[in-house]
Design a protein around this motif. Structure first.
Motif, PDB file in Angstrom:
ATOM      1  N   VAL A 259       9.634  -8.513 -11.719  1.00  9.75           N
ATOM      2  CA  VAL A 259       8.449  -8.670 -10.872  1.00  9.75           C
ATOM      3  C   VAL A 259       8.849  -8.760  -9.396  1.00  9.75           C
ATOM      4  CG1 VAL A 259       6.699 -10.395 -10.253  1.00  9.75           C
ATOM      5  CG2 VAL A 259       6.952  -9.690 -12.617  1.00  9.75           C
ATOM      6  N   THR A 260       9.940  -9.485  -9.139  1.00  5.22           N
ATOM      7  CA  THR A 260      10.396  -9.654  -7.755  1.00  5.22           C
ATOM      8  C   THR A 260      10.983  -8.355  -7.214  1.00  5.22           C
ATOM      9  OG1 THR A 260      11.010 -11.876  -8.425  1.00  5.22           O
ATOM     10  CG2 THR A 260      11.800 -11.170  -6.293  1.00  5.22           C
ATOM     11  N   GLN A 261      11.873  -7.748  -7.992  1.00  6.30           N
ATOM     12  CA  GLN A 261      12.625  -6.600  -7.483  1.00  6.30           C
ATOM     13  C   GLN A 261      11.823  -5.301  -7.534  1.00  6.30           C
ATOM     14  OE1 GLN A 261      15.761  -6.924  -6.327  1.00  6.30           O
ATOM     15  NE2 GLN A 261      16.064  -9.044  -6.852  1.00  6.30           N
ATOM     16  N   LYS A 262      11.192  -5.047  -8.661  1.00  6.40           N
ATOM     17  CA  LYS A 262      10.505  -3.754  -8.804  1.00  6.40           C
ATOM     18  C   LYS A 262       9.090  -3.808  -8.210  1.00  6.40           C
ATOM     19  CE  LYS A 262       8.863  -0.392 -12.144  1.00  6.40           C
ATOM     20  NZ  LYS A 262       8.346  -0.245 -13.500  1.00  6.40           N
ATOM     21  N   ASP A 263       8.334  -4.855  -8.556  1.00  6.16           N
ATOM     22  CA  ASP A 263       6.940  -4.927  -8.108  1.00  6.16           C
ATOM     23  C   ASP A 263       6.790  -5.558  -6.724  1.00  6.16           C
ATOM     24  OD1 ASP A 263       6.568  -3.986 -10.663  1.00  6.16           O
ATOM     25  OD2 ASP A 263       6.085  -5.947 -11.500  1.00  6.16           O
TER      26      ASP A 263
ATOM     27  N   ILE B  99       6.826  -8.615  -5.732  1.00  3.06           N
ATOM     28  CA  ILE B  99       5.961  -9.807  -5.701  1.00  3.06           C
ATOM     29  C   ILE B  99       6.822 -10.994  -5.262  1.00  3.06           C
ATOM     30  CG2 ILE B  99       4.520 -11.356  -7.122  1.00  3.06           C
ATOM     31  CD1 ILE B  99       3.343  -8.516  -6.899  1.00  3.06           C
ATOM     32  N   ASN B 100       6.286 -11.811  -4.369  1.00  2.10           N
ATOM     33  CA  ASN B 100       7.024 -13.012  -3.965  1.00  2.10           C
ATOM     34  C   ASN B 100       6.791 -14.112  -4.990  1.00  2.10           C
ATOM     35  OD1 ASN B 100       8.075 -12.086  -1.481  1.00  2.10           O
ATOM     36  ND2 ASN B 100       6.012 -12.255  -0.627  1.00  2.10           N
ATOM     37  N   ILE B 101       7.870 -14.561  -5.587  1.00  2.69           N
ATOM     38  CA  ILE B 101       7.774 -15.619  -6.599  1.00  2.69           C
ATOM     39  C   ILE B 101       8.314 -16.911  -5.993  1.00  2.69           C
ATOM     40  CG2 ILE B 101       8.691 -16.409  -8.831  1.00  2.69           C
ATOM     41  CD1 ILE B 101       6.690 -14.218  -9.259  1.00  2.69           C
ATOM     42  N   HIS B 102       7.559 -17.980  -6.201  1.00  2.00           N
ATOM     43  CA  HIS B 102       8.035 -19.301  -5.777  1.00  2.00           C
ATOM     44  C   HIS B 102       7.976 -20.203  -7.011  1.00  2.00           C
ATOM     45  CE1 HIS B 102       7.012 -23.235  -3.447  1.00  2.00           C
ATOM     46  NE2 HIS B 102       8.178 -23.286  -4.045  1.00  2.00           N
ATOM     47  N   VAL B 103       9.159 -20.639  -7.447  1.00  2.73           N
ATOM     48  CA  VAL B 103       9.220 -21.468  -8.658  1.00  2.73           C
ATOM     49  C   VAL B 103       9.344 -22.935  -8.257  1.00  2.73           C
ATOM     50  CG1 VAL B 103      10.682 -22.067 -10.638  1.00  2.73           C
ATOM     51  CG2 VAL B 103      10.189 -19.667 -10.151  1.00  2.73           C
ATOM     52  N   VAL B 104       8.540 -23.763  -8.885  1.00  2.00           N
ATOM     53  CA  VAL B 104       8.712 -25.213  -8.719  1.00  2.00           C
ATOM     54  C   VAL B 104       9.246 -25.753 -10.049  1.00  2.00           C
ATOM     55  CG1 VAL B 104       7.598 -27.408  -8.199  1.00  2.00           C
ATOM     56  CG2 VAL B 104       6.811 -25.324  -7.062  1.00  2.00           C
ATOM     57  N   ALA B 105      10.481 -26.270 -10.021  1.00  2.00           N
ATOM     58  CA  ALA B 105      11.111 -26.811 -11.229  1.00  2.00           C
ATOM     59  C   ALA B 105      11.112 -28.327 -11.097  1.00  2.00           C
ATOM     60  CB  ALA B 105      12.527 -26.270 -11.363  1.00  2.00           C
ATOM     61  N   LYS B 106      10.115 -28.971 -11.690  1.00  2.00           N
ATOM     62  CA  LYS B 106       9.987 -30.425 -11.508  1.00  2.00           C
ATOM     63  C   LYS B 106      11.066 -31.188 -12.266  1.00  2.00           C
ATOM     64  CE  LYS B 106       5.192 -30.679 -10.102  1.00  2.00           C
ATOM     65  NZ  LYS B 106       3.878 -31.262 -10.319  1.00  2.00           N
ATOM     66  N   ASN B 107      11.571 -30.596 -13.345  1.00  2.00           N
ATOM     67  CA  ASN B 107      12.636 -31.247 -14.110  1.00  2.00           C
ATOM     68  C   ASN B 107      13.999 -30.931 -13.472  1.00  2.00           C
ATOM     69  OD1 ASN B 107      14.799 -31.170 -16.306  1.00  2.00           O
ATOM     70  ND2 ASN B 107      13.145 -32.262 -17.328  1.00  2.00           N
ATOM     71  N   GLU B 108      14.804 -31.974 -13.268  1.00  2.00           N
ATOM     72  CA  GLU B 108      16.130 -31.825 -12.617  1.00  2.00           C
ATOM     73  C   GLU B 108      17.018 -30.827 -13.363  1.00  2.00           C
ATOM     74  OE1 GLU B 108      17.856 -33.155 -10.033  1.00  2.00           O
ATOM     75  OE2 GLU B 108      16.201 -34.317  -9.197  1.00  2.00           O
ATOM     76  N   ASP B 109      16.992 -30.919 -14.710  1.00  2.00           N
ATOM     77  CA  ASP B 109      17.849 -30.028 -15.512  1.00  2.00           C
ATOM     78  C   ASP B 109      17.466 -28.565 -15.318  1.00  2.00           C
ATOM     79  OD1 ASP B 109      19.195 -32.168 -16.444  1.00  2.00           O
ATOM     80  OD2 ASP B 109      18.314 -32.174 -18.453  1.00  2.00           O
ATOM     81  N   LEU B 110      16.173 -28.321 -15.197  1.00  2.00           N
ATOM     82  CA  LEU B 110      15.716 -26.940 -14.996  1.00  2.00           C
ATOM     83  C   LEU B 110      16.170 -26.438 -13.625  1.00  2.00           C
ATOM     84  CD1 LEU B 110      14.174 -24.471 -15.967  1.00  2.00           C
ATOM     85  CD2 LEU B 110      12.096 -25.440 -15.017  1.00  2.00           C
ATOM     86  N   TYR B 111      16.049 -27.304 -12.615  1.00  2.00           N
ATOM     87  CA  TYR B 111      16.494 -26.922 -11.269  1.00  2.00           C
ATOM     88  C   TYR B 111      17.985 -26.576 -11.302  1.00  2.00           C
ATOM     89  CZ  TYR B 111      17.187 -26.847  -6.261  1.00  2.00           C
ATOM     90  OH  TYR B 111      17.506 -26.439  -4.994  1.00  2.00           O
ATOM     91  N   LEU B 112      18.753 -27.417 -12.018  1.00  2.00           N
ATOM     92  CA  LEU B 112      20.206 -27.194 -12.127  1.00  2.00           C
ATOM     93  C   LEU B 112      20.503 -25.859 -12.813  1.00  2.00           C
ATOM     94  CD1 LEU B 112      23.087 -28.438 -11.798  1.00  2.00           C
ATOM     95  CD2 LEU B 112      22.797 -29.394 -14.075  1.00  2.00           C
ATOM     96  N   LEU B 113      19.702 -25.550 -13.834  1.00  2.00           N
ATOM     97  CA  LEU B 113      19.898 -24.280 -14.543  1.00  2.00           C
ATOM     98  C   LEU B 113      19.697 -23.103 -13.584  1.00  2.00           C
ATOM     99  CD1 LEU B 113      20.379 -22.756 -17.243  1.00  2.00           C
ATOM    100  CD2 LEU B 113      17.935 -22.843 -17.622  1.00  2.00           C
ATOM    101  N   PHE B 114      18.625 -23.150 -12.796  1.00  2.00           N
ATOM    102  CA  PHE B 114      18.387 -22.080 -11.814  1.00  2.00           C
ATOM    103  C   PHE B 114      19.542 -22.012 -10.811  1.00  2.00           C
ATOM    104  CE2 PHE B 114      13.817 -22.255 -13.036  1.00  2.00           C
ATOM    105  CZ  PHE B 114      13.610 -20.909 -13.222  1.00  2.00           C
ATOM    106  N   GLU B 115      20.048 -23.176 -10.445  1.00  2.00           N
ATOM    107  CA  GLU B 115      21.149 -23.238  -9.475  1.00  2.00           C
ATOM    108  C   GLU B 115      22.411 -22.593 -10.061  1.00  2.00           C
ATOM    109  OE1 GLU B 115      22.047 -27.243  -8.260  1.00  2.00           O
ATOM    110  OE2 GLU B 115      22.416 -26.572  -6.212  1.00  2.00           O
TER     111      GLU B 115
END
Lengths: 580, 106
Positions: B70-74, B76-92
């Motif tokens: 979605v970001t690269q081809k379409d 679209i600007n995506i803004h993710v809010v990861a409220k859980n610390e573990d999820l944020y770490l995974l993205f990191e």
């Protein structure tokens, strides 16, 4: 240059500039501004003529003007005063002063940096030449900016070019290094009750081209040959020796096509020495460690030419095996191979000197902490985390190989067979994780287990049973046809299943899960190069304590360590039902 | 035809360009539900989409692959809010903080 013959006008760079700039003409004489407007407007589209110098000063305050043509004697403000105001708002403004007056404050005009002074009536060639002279600074500035832009573009191109070639060189280097057992065991298949040795490696060159190289090669179903090489010095020279070493060694190893029963280490080192001596410089040395592990006969044959010692954990005790040869140089002919019996071998750590020589945050050599931590290090992940936490900086290339044993058994064992379809996989994960979620002990990890199962079962389904390559998956995702069209069509023609075994060890407080598909296996390294689909294995690596494949890649193993949690009285999902 | 099944773990709410995901994202049906909602938002001409993971401590690679597409081809600007610390770490750890403009709070 502008040339004017009866106001005929030849286009040049200056004429292009005049079409781009904003020009303000100020004279309190209406006839003068009218005639100037009539004469100049064909050349200057963005031309404004004002009769009030006060209005002009307001305009200059609020608008960008490139060229100001002003009369000297005006009511309210003189031309010089107006130019002063103009320069206050735009120090780079070009200026032409018009006047009928001979007695002008020349010094003030010169100090003010007026570009041209013309006697009225100013018209025709003289005026155009004056304008051309006045705007030459704008022209020069434009040329300079264009040149800078071109240089920046060139620099960006060169940077991209170098970056591209560095990446290509690194890819080539990694391609020369062969890791047959990257995140894998040499076993074709493993069952509950087996002791499994599996391999983990970490390779981080300090520069793109490294003096370190390594390979892990599977000779047959019981023997593994490993080498680590660290060439003297830094930069291109040492990387040339290193890459040549890896290339010749992997070529020699690949020639052992038939199953030979005798060890290959002696023959391989001899041939390697014959070759490497022909390219070494007089004072160049190479440190190298060669080991051949025979897991059936439980022995390690090794020849260590001044690489760091091998660290073996046998019966929970650390054994440090020091080098048995001096570094390789142009005159090396003889070498020694020793044998170690490895009954009850638990772990092997092989590292390059980058880690040994590194300093911890207290500026002490890390080696002492390293040897203390090796027997306690359960997994490669812990080892790398420890390095990250404890080292100030890793000064050199780092190569680390970790061979670990896991005993795959426990009090709870159950095998499930799942139809290889998205719907059945999804249903299984939902039921399985709902049961984990209802258990106090497993609740905390139920979602992580679910995500890991989702990744691995889909991997077994898509890459294993359906035989989809990473390239095809990426391309179908890009076209938005992957699941509903591509997978749905394949699922109709393939009738396979996935076997999942879960084992829980209460004594070790560990959960083991193995997943086996009916495919031929897949190229694990190709997954890493996928664009949309490369994240699955990274997610599994992150969420589990340990994770590896069998040699072919059609069976995988994950481990969740629940240390600190009591599992004894906990209800385990014994009666898990699926659609099958 | 729904090839994913309907066994989702999550609930989603959509308001203009904002999608909130409640529960633990876990399986392919969760991916299918999230994808369906985001595709709908894109077809309603939203070019900036905010995705709030209220509780989830992980996401699957199929969701990451879809968001990348979605970001690269379409575009679209995506803004993710990861409220859980573990999820944020995974993205990191996956190196996706910048591309999805991941933040810990709204």
């Amino acid at each position: 240059m502008i040339t004017s013959t009866s106001h005929a006008y030849r286009y040049s760079e200056t004429s292009e500039i005049l079409r781009e700039i904003r020009v303000l003409v100020v004279d309190d004489d209406y006839l003068t501004t009218a005639s100037l407007e009539m004469f100049l407007s064909p050349y200057i589209p963005n031309l404004l003529c004002l009769n009030s110098p006060l209005n002009a000063s307001y305009y200059l305050e609020n608008h960008h003007v490139d060229l100001l043509i002003t009369d000297y004697w005006m009511n309210d403000l003189t031309g010089v005063e107006l130019i002063k105001i103009a320069k206050k708002y735009n120090p780079d403004i070009c200026t032409i002063l018009l006047t009928v007056e001979d007695r002008l404050p020349v010094a003030e005009i010169v100090n003010l940096g007026v570009d041209r002074y013309l006697k009225k009536p100013a018209m025709g060639t003289k005026l155009l030449e004056a304008i051309e002279y006045a705007v030459h600074r704008i022209l020069l500035k434009k040329i300079l900016i264009d040149k800078q832009k071109k240089e920046i573009e060139l620099m960006k191109y060169k940077e991209k070019y170098n970056e591209y070639h560095q990446k290509e060189a690194y890819k080539k280097q990694v391609n020369i290094l062969k890791d047959d057992l990257k995140d894998a065991t040499f076993l074709k298949k493993f069952e509950v009750g087996d002791n499994i040795y599996y391999f983990k490696s970490f390779y981080k060159p300090r520069e793109i081209l490294s003096g370190d190289c390594y390979s892990i090669r599977l000779i047959d179903d019981r023997r593994v040959f490993i080498y680590l090489i660290d060439t003297m010095g830094k930069g291109f020279s040492s990387s040339i020796t290193s890459i040549n070493s890896a290339a010749i060694l992997n070529y020699l190893i690949s020639k052992y096509t038939t199953r030979i029963s005798f060890p290959i280490i002696n023959k391989t080192i001899k041939k390697f020495l014959d070759f490497i001596k022909t390219i070494l410089l007089d004072e160049e040395i190479v440190c190298a460690l060669f080991i051949e592990i025979d897991f059936r006969d439980q022995k390690i044959l090794y020849s260590n030419f001044s690489m760091p010692p091998m660290f073996l954990v046998i019966d929970k005790k650390l054994t440090i095996i020091k080098p048995n040869n001096t570094p390789i140089n142009k005159n090396t002919n003889d070498f020694k191979i020793d044998i170690i019996k490895i009954d009850n071998l638990e772990k092997v750590f092989l590292v390059s000197d980058g880690i040994i020589e590194a300093k911890d945050r207290e500026n002490k050599i890390y080696y002492h902490k390293l040897i203390q931590s090796i027997p306690k290090t359960k997994y490669m992940k812990n080892f790398l985390k420890k390095l990250n936490d404890e080292l100030e900086e890793i000064p050199d290339d780092v190569t680390a190989i970790f061979i670990n044993k896991v005993s795959f058994d426990g009090y709870f064992k159950k095998t499930f067979t799942i139809n290889s379809t998205l719907k059945d996989i999804n249903r299984f994960i939902k039921i399985f994780c709902d049961r984990l979620n209802r258990s106090k002990r497993f609740k905390n990890i139920s979602n992580k287990v679910g995500v890991v199962l989702s990744e691995l079962l889909l991997n077994a389904h898509e890459h294993g049973n359906l035989g989809i390559t990473t390239d095809i998956k990426d391309s179908e995702i890009h076209e938005e046809s992957y699941y509903e069209k591509f997978i749905a069509k394949l699922e109709k023609t393939v009738n396979k299943s996935i076997k999942l075994t879960i084992v829980i060890s209460l004594t070790k407080k560990q959960i083991y899960i193995t997943i086996e598909d009916e495919g031929k296996g897949f190229d694990r390294t190709s997954i890493e190069t996928g664009y949309y689909s490369k994240y699955g294995l990274d997610i599994v690596n992150h969420l589990t304590d340990e994770f590896f494949f069998n040699f072919a890649g059609n069976q995988c193993f994950v481990l969740f360590d629940l240390k600190g949690k009591s599992l004894v009285s906990e209800a385990i999902p014994l009666e898990l039902k699926t659609n099958n | 035809m729904n090839i994913f099944g309907k066994d989702t773990n999550i609930e989603v709410s959509v308001s203009n360009n904002l999608i909130r995901i409640y529960g633990q994202v876990q399986n392919i049906a969760d991916y299918a539900l999230i994808r369906e909602k985001i595709v709908e938002m894109i077809s309603n001409n939203f070019r900036d989409i905010k995705i709030v993971f209220e509780e989830s401590n992980a996401v699957t690679s199929s969701i990451i692959g879809f968001l990348l597409k979605v970001t690269q081809k379409d575009k679209i600007n995506i803004h993710v809010v990861a409220k859980n610390e573990d999820l944020y770490l995974l993205f990191e750890i996956l190196g996706l903080i910048d591309i999805f403009k991941v933040t810990k709070s709204e």
